[in-house]
Design an enzyme around this catalytic site. Sequence first.
Site, PDB file in Angstrom:
ATOM      1  N   ASP A   1     106.067 101.370  55.677  1.00  0.00           N
ATOM      2  CA  ASP A   1     105.998 100.162  54.851  1.00  0.00           C
ATOM      3  C   ASP A   1     105.618  98.978  55.732  1.00  0.00           C
ATOM      4  O   ASP A   1     106.089  98.882  56.868  1.00  0.00           O
ATOM      5  CB  ASP A   1     107.363  99.905  54.179  1.00  0.00           C
ATOM      6  CG  ASP A   1     107.239  99.090  52.903  1.00  0.00           C
ATOM      7  OD1 ASP A   1     106.807  97.928  52.990  1.00  0.00           O
ATOM      8  OD2 ASP A   1     107.565  99.619  51.824  1.00  0.00           O
ATOM      9  N   ASN A   2     104.776  98.076  55.213  1.00  0.00           N
ATOM     10  CA  ASN A   2     104.461  96.862  55.984  1.00  0.00           C
ATOM     11  C   ASN A   2     105.402  95.713  55.602  1.00  0.00           C
ATOM     12  O   ASN A   2     105.254  94.602  56.093  1.00  0.00           O
ATOM     13  CB  ASN A   2     102.994  96.453  55.801  1.00  0.00           C
ATOM     14  CG  ASN A   2     102.692  95.962  54.393  1.00  0.00           C
ATOM     15  OD1 ASN A   2     103.560  96.025  53.517  1.00  0.00           O
ATOM     16  ND2 ASN A   2     101.489  95.473  54.174  1.00  0.00           N
TER      17      ASN A   2
ATOM     18  N   ILE B   1      98.975 100.701  55.631  1.00  0.00           N
ATOM     19  CA  ILE B   1      98.061 101.814  55.286  1.00  0.00           C
ATOM     20  C   ILE B   1      96.592 101.441  55.497  1.00  0.00           C
ATOM     21  O   ILE B   1      95.731 102.305  55.529  1.00  0.00           O
ATOM     22  CB  ILE B   1      98.251 102.323  53.831  1.00  0.00           C
ATOM     23  CG1 ILE B   1      98.160 101.177  52.813  1.00  0.00           C
ATOM     24  CG2 ILE B   1      99.559 103.092  53.683  1.00  0.00           C
ATOM     25  CD1 ILE B   1      97.971 101.641  51.371  1.00  0.00           C
TER      26      ILE B   1
ATOM     27  N   ALA C   1     102.683 102.991  48.406  1.00  0.00           N
ATOM     28  CA  ALA C   1     102.379 101.650  48.925  1.00  0.00           C
ATOM     29  C   ALA C   1     101.266 101.025  48.098  1.00  0.00           C
ATOM     30  O   ALA C   1     100.221 101.637  47.858  1.00  0.00           O
ATOM     31  CB  ALA C   1     101.965 101.740  50.388  1.00  0.00           C
TER      32      ALA C   1
ATOM     33  N   ILE D   1     101.527  95.224  44.045  1.00  0.00           N
ATOM     34  CA  ILE D   1     101.876  95.537  42.650  1.00  0.00           C
ATOM     35  C   ILE D   1     101.873  94.329  41.718  1.00  0.00           C
ATOM     36  O   ILE D   1     102.111  94.488  40.527  1.00  0.00           O
ATOM     37  CB  ILE D   1     103.282  96.192  42.562  1.00  0.00           C
ATOM     38  CG1 ILE D   1     104.376  95.241  43.044  1.00  0.00           C
ATOM     39  CG2 ILE D   1     103.318  97.511  43.294  1.00  0.00           C
ATOM     40  CD1 ILE D   1     105.748  95.572  42.483  1.00  0.00           C
TER      41      ILE D   1
ATOM     42  N   TYR E   1      94.803  94.198  39.209  1.00  0.00           N
ATOM     43  CA  TYR E   1      95.806  95.200  39.610  1.00  0.00           C
ATOM     44  C   TYR E   1      95.553  96.508  38.873  1.00  0.00           C
ATOM     45  O   TYR E   1      95.445  97.577  39.487  1.00  0.00           O
ATOM     46  CB  TYR E   1      97.226  94.693  39.336  1.00  0.00           C
ATOM     47  CG  TYR E   1      98.274  95.790  39.448  1.00  0.00           C
ATOM     48  CD1 TYR E   1      98.584  96.357  40.680  1.00  0.00           C
ATOM     49  CD2 TYR E   1      98.935  96.273  38.310  1.00  0.00           C
ATOM     50  CE1 TYR E   1      99.523  97.383  40.786  1.00  0.00           C
ATOM     51  CE2 TYR E   1      99.879  97.289  38.405  1.00  0.00           C
ATOM     52  CZ  TYR E   1     100.166  97.843  39.651  1.00  0.00           C
ATOM     53  OH  TYR E   1     101.090  98.866  39.742  1.00  0.00           O
TER      54      TYR E   1
ATOM     55  N   ILE F   1     112.627  92.427  33.320  1.00  0.00           N
ATOM     56  CA  ILE F   1     114.079  92.590  33.133  1.00  0.00           C
ATOM     57  C   ILE F   1     114.820  91.854  34.242  1.00  0.00           C
ATOM     58  O   ILE F   1     115.763  91.094  33.985  1.00  0.00           O
ATOM     59  CB  ILE F   1     114.455  94.085  33.108  1.00  0.00           C
ATOM     60  CG1 ILE F   1     113.855  94.724  31.846  1.00  0.00           C
ATOM     61  CG2 ILE F   1     115.957  94.283  33.192  1.00  0.00           C
ATOM     62  CD1 ILE F   1     114.221  96.174  31.641  1.00  0.00           C
TER      63      ILE F   1
ATOM     64  N   ILE G   1     110.007  83.688  27.122  1.00  0.00           N
ATOM     65  CA  ILE G   1     109.119  84.752  26.642  1.00  0.00           C
ATOM     66  C   ILE G   1     107.736  84.151  26.376  1.00  0.00           C
ATOM     67  O   ILE G   1     107.611  83.119  25.711  1.00  0.00           O
ATOM     68  CB  ILE G   1     109.686  85.397  25.349  1.00  0.00           C
ATOM     69  CG1 ILE G   1     110.939  86.205  25.710  1.00  0.00           C
ATOM     70  CG2 ILE G   1     108.642  86.283  24.677  1.00  0.00           C
ATOM     71  CD1 ILE G   1     111.572  86.948  24.548  1.00  0.00           C
TER      72      ILE G   1
ATOM     73  N   ARG H   1     100.323  84.874  27.467  1.00  0.00           N
ATOM     74  CA  ARG H   1      99.403  84.965  28.610  1.00  0.00           C
ATOM     75  C   ARG H   1      98.277  85.920  28.226  1.00  0.00           C
ATOM     76  O   ARG H   1      98.538  87.052  27.798  1.00  0.00           O
ATOM     77  CB  ARG H   1     100.134  85.510  29.831  1.00  0.00           C
ATOM     78  CG  ARG H   1     101.203  84.565  30.318  1.00  0.00           C
ATOM     79  CD  ARG H   1     101.694  84.960  31.674  1.00  0.00           C
ATOM     80  NE  ARG H   1     102.509  86.168  31.631  1.00  0.00           N
ATOM     81  CZ  ARG H   1     103.233  86.586  32.664  1.00  0.00           C
ATOM     82  NH1 ARG H   1     103.220  85.911  33.784  1.00  0.00           N
ATOM     83  NH2 ARG H   1     103.964  87.684  32.580  1.00  0.00           N
TER      84      ARG H   1
HETATM   85  N1  LIG Z   1     107.801  99.377  39.239  1.00  0.00           N
HETATM   86  C1  LIG Z   1     107.138  99.853  38.215  1.00  0.00           C
HETATM   87  O1  LIG Z   1     107.426  99.520  37.050  1.00  0.00           O
HETATM   88  C2  LIG Z   1     106.031 100.857  38.425  1.00  0.00           C
HETATM   89  C3  LIG Z   1     105.550 101.576  37.315  1.00  0.00           C
HETATM   90  C4  LIG Z   1     104.539 102.497  37.508  1.00  0.00           C
HETATM   91  C5  LIG Z   1     103.983 102.681  38.755  1.00  0.00           C
HETATM   92  N2  LIG Z   1     104.441 101.962  39.808  1.00  0.00           N
HETATM   93  C6  LIG Z   1     103.803 102.205  41.131  1.00  0.00           C
HETATM   94  O2  LIG Z   1     104.823 102.705  41.999  1.00  0.00           O
HETATM   95  C7  LIG Z   1     104.577 102.228  43.317  1.00  0.00           C
HETATM   96  C8  LIG Z   1     105.842 101.559  43.842  1.00  0.00           C
HETATM   97  O3  LIG Z   1     106.131 100.435  43.015  1.00  0.00           O
HETATM   98  P1  LIG Z   1     107.420  99.529  43.242  1.00  0.00           P
HETATM   99  O4  LIG Z   1     107.757  98.911  41.945  1.00  0.00           O
HETATM  100  O5  LIG Z   1     108.431 100.295  43.992  1.00  0.00           O
HETATM  101  O6  LIG Z   1     106.793  98.371  44.139  1.00  0.00           O
HETATM  102  P2  LIG Z   1     107.251  97.769  45.532  1.00  0.00           P
HETATM  103  O7  LIG Z   1     106.385  96.593  45.802  1.00  0.00           O
HETATM  104  O8  LIG Z   1     108.707  97.591  45.565  1.00  0.00           O
HETATM  105  O9  LIG Z   1     106.836  98.956  46.533  1.00  0.00           O
HETATM  106  C9  LIG Z   1     105.581  99.019  47.155  1.00  0.00           C
HETATM  107  C10 LIG Z   1     105.814  98.973  48.645  1.00  0.00           C
HETATM  108  O10 LIG Z   1     104.564  99.087  49.327  1.00  0.00           O
HETATM  109  C11 LIG Z   1     104.606  98.235  50.452  1.00  0.00           C
HETATM  110  N3  LIG Z   1     103.228  97.930  50.826  1.00  0.00           N
HETATM  111  C12 LIG Z   1     102.371  97.118  50.173  1.00  0.00           C
HETATM  112  N4  LIG Z   1     101.196  97.082  50.817  1.00  0.00           N
HETATM  113  C13 LIG Z   1     101.317  97.910  51.891  1.00  0.00           C
HETATM  114  C14 LIG Z   1     100.436  98.274  52.934  1.00  0.00           C
HETATM  115  N5  LIG Z   1      99.203  97.767  52.997  1.00  0.00           N
HETATM  116  N6  LIG Z   1     100.865  99.132  53.871  1.00  0.00           N
HETATM  117  C15 LIG Z   1     102.147  99.627  53.822  1.00  0.00           C
HETATM  118  N7  LIG Z   1     103.027  99.300  52.864  1.00  0.00           N
HETATM  119  C16 LIG Z   1     102.608  98.450  51.903  1.00  0.00           C
HETATM  120  C17 LIG Z   1     105.403  97.031  49.997  1.00  0.00           C
HETATM  121  O11 LIG Z   1     105.964  96.296  51.067  1.00  0.00           O
HETATM  122  C18 LIG Z   1     106.462  97.667  49.113  1.00  0.00           C
HETATM  123  O12 LIG Z   1     107.635  97.952  49.835  1.00  0.00           O
HETATM  124  C19 LIG Z   1     103.373 101.314  43.260  1.00  0.00           C
HETATM  125  O13 LIG Z   1     102.243 102.045  43.678  1.00  0.00           O
HETATM  126  C20 LIG Z   1     103.265 100.950  41.794  1.00  0.00           C
HETATM  127  O14 LIG Z   1     101.927 100.702  41.423  1.00  0.00           O
HETATM  128  C21 LIG Z   1     105.470 101.058  39.685  1.00  0.00           C
END
Ligand SMILES: NC(=O)c1ccc[n+]([C@@H]2O[C@H](COP(=O)([O-])OP(=O)(O)OC[C@H]3O[C@@H](n4cnc5c(N)ncnc54)[C@H](O)[C@@H]3O)[C@@H](O)[C@H]2O)c1
Length: 319
Positions: free
Chosen positions: A31-32, A57, A77, A80, A144, A188, A203, A272
């Site tokens: 993680d970064n 990454i 990663a 988001i 996104y 939420i 909202i 929005r």
């Molecule tokens: N939270 C949701 O509702 C949801 C729903 C569907 C899919 N997702 C997918 O699940 C994954 C995780 O989501 P999340 O909600 O845990 O988000 P999050 O932001 O908490 O987790 C993503 C992580 O990736 C790290 N990151 C970002 N860019 C990076 C890079 N260049 N190199 C290394 N690390 C990097 C961030 O620091 C973060 O810790 C994402 O790919 C997201 O698209 C999330």
Amino acid sequence: MKILITGGAGFLGSYLCEKYVNDGHVVYALDNLMNGNLNNIRILLHKKNFKFLHDDIRRDELYQKLPTDLDAILHLAAQIHVDRSVVNPAETFKINVEGTLKVLEFARMNDVKKVLYASTSEVYGTAKYTPMNENHPLLASHPYGVSKIAADRLCYTYNETYDLGVDIIRCFNLFGPRQKDTGYGGVIAIFINRVLQNKPPIIYGDGTQTRDYMYVRDAVIAYDKVLMSDNNPGRNGINFGSGTEISINEIAELVIKYAAQKDMKIIYVEPRPIEVQRLFADISMARKLLGFKPQFDFRKGLSTLVDWYTNYKSELWMY
Ligand SMILES: NC(=O)c1ccc[n+]([C@@H]2O[C@H](COP(=O)([O-])OP(=O)(O)OC[C@H]3O[C@@H](n4cnc5c(N)ncnc54)[C@H](O)[C@@H]3O)[C@@H](O)[C@H]2O)c1
């Protein structure tokens, strides 16, 4: 197994790290920390079968230092935040698309047997019909969502061209402790944070827009079922959701109720334009191929979350 989890210090990633460390696997969390937090994985840092890599990454040098004998990569990663992707689409595409390409190439070069890609329901855009199955057209319109479509299809290309066997996991909205209260997906968390500060939820629009909110621990079950399956069930994308559709109005009302603020009135503001109006998953493929059934009731998850925000927020690893 030796497992690499990219985005391992994030919301969902930290729960997956916890699961596989506790199950006795060797876990590398990468993680970064641009959105993640070391506190999310603090209880794992001293464990012998866990290693945290603070890296990016996008960085080619990273791939020289990764273990070459990985059994699985869970690639989460990503940038988001929809709002951030609108302000800086190039950054989002570099992380979400080019970053994914680098992870896939590493997996291909090193014969990694299982790759799970965290796609999302956001790839579908607003529902043309509900419940939305995996054949729903990919209509995301914000940067996104489009970056996630590109990476989702890139994974499919690696399956078709190189037979890599990537599972493309499309979770609908997730919620639970450790989710940040910023951005777009965390409505939420945003509501709870406001209500606990005696501020009413805001909202956008009339609140009739709907979501399919699944508790984060159900997402862990979903990932695990895919990881343990031999059949590449998510080769072309597989949905995971809660099985229920809930409106933003209902969510706001429940948060007000669980936070014991019964006289609080919701504030409504202009909608929005980029906001998705309706999301509701058809999870019959996951049910049929993997026996997936969500375990966590939305209302129970929500009241747990209000409790976490009220009592434990500074201890991110709790729950
Ligand atoms: N939270 C949701 O509702 C949801 C729903 C569907 C899919 N997702 C997918 O699940 C994954 C995780 O989501 P999340 O909600 O845990 O988000 P999050 O932001 O908490 O987790 C993503 C992580 O990736 C790290 N990151 C970002 N860019 C990076 C890079 N260049 N190199 C290394 N690390 C990097 C961030 O620091 C973060 O810790 C994402 O790919 C997201 O698209 C999330």
